[in-house]
Enzyme design. Sequence first.
Site, short mmCIF file in Angstrom:
data_model
loop_
_atom_site.label_atom_id
_atom_site.label_comp_id
_atom_site.label_asym_id
_atom_site.label_seq_id
_atom_site.Cartn_x
_atom_site.Cartn_y
_atom_site.Cartn_z
CB CYS A 1 -11.15 -8.68 -62.74
SG CYS A 1 -12.24 -8.45 -61.30
CG HIS B 1 -12.06 -5.78 -65.54
ND1 HIS B 1 -13.40 -6.75 -65.64
CD2 HIS B 1 -12.13 -5.24 -64.18
CE1 HIS B 1 -13.77 -6.91 -64.33
NE2 HIS B 1 -12.83 -6.08 -63.67
CG ASN C 1 -16.07 -5.78 -61.51
OD1 ASN C 1 -15.86 -6.82 -62.14
ND2 ASN C 1 -14.98 -5.23 -61.05
#
Length: 333
Positions: free
Chosen positions: A120, A260, A290
């Site tokens: 990520c 994030h 996500n």
Amino acid sequence: MSLSSKEYRSSVILGVGSYVPDKILGNKELSLKVDTSDKWIQTRTGITERRIASIDRPTSDLAYEAARNAIADAKIEIDQIDLVIVATITPDMAFPSTACILQHRLGLGKVACFDLEAACSGFLYSLDVADGMLSSGRYKCALVIGAEKMSSIMDWQDRTTCVLFGDGAGAVILSAEGKGPELLGFRSGADGSNPTLLHQPAGGSSKPASKNTLANREHFLKMNGKEIFKSAVRVMEKATRELIAAHGLELSDVNHIIPHQANVRIVESMAHRLEIPLEKFFCNLDRHGNTSAASIPLALDEAVRNDLFVHGELVVMVAFGAGLTWSATLVRF
Ligand code: UT7
């Protein structure tokens, strides 16, 4: 306030673009597939829906659309691009790289192309790397993309993970010259001491695909959510503090943060620990979940389209991911 932490010229963002597939998978529909509920997902994560790419669309396809949008936004000719980096943990295949596949599809010249894997944090790592390559003078214009088809590595029988992730892509055009938001500095790091906290156990050289790995569902993402949650808050707070301090700034000088997009409770904890008002954090995870390496550029593009940033404002983008990896970037708009 001082801003100088780099000895070399900052690269600038000439354009931003993103893309998500049309198919929306809402929490209610998901609760028909797996033992969960809209209420649980919303209260524990803040997610209401995510986009899912159809089976015939690989990650390069999402990256292609985002790249086209970023190129149009930058108003550059395609032959100006001399470097392509794709951040992804869901490449079209183990090799060749998704960046090479994309190069051909976009009709680019025979320019340098590679994938970067930092989960990520991959997009911010890629910006860090691209900025360094541009500052060397050997490259002039980079296409940097975060693209993921997370649905392809989801275990749709595992409610602890499949409700969290979505598909999408975001891209920027970075240049050594020109006018645009400036990348002022970076803080990237990693702690490889506990790789199984978040991983895809099989399919690599340590556990090649076999009947057993398939039967054990080891080609899907596995995660220790609680431990990742705690680490995420800790490392994103630390990276942000260090980045800001390295530029002689105070946290109160930061106008916006793009974190994030994993879980709204992670963002809330981070805001609390940094004592930065939650309003300064830009979130779109409610609609995308996500999207791993695509999460930051997808949010950046949406923020830019919504004219969130005023000229001269300071924006921190900060991510964490499997590895564990983390990275923070300071941008002056
Ligand atoms: O990019 C990095 C990727 N990863 C992350 O950012 C994830 C970070 N971690 C998290 O976001 C959170 O830890 C989760 C959202 C994954 C889980 O939230 P939590 O508050 O830590 O829940 P939990 O794991 O402690 O589970 C609480 C309960 C458990 O039931 P019992 O044991 O208390 O009976 C779980 O089995 O919730 C249950 N549960 C669910 N219930 C309904 C777990 N997932 C679900 C679900 N629906 N989808």
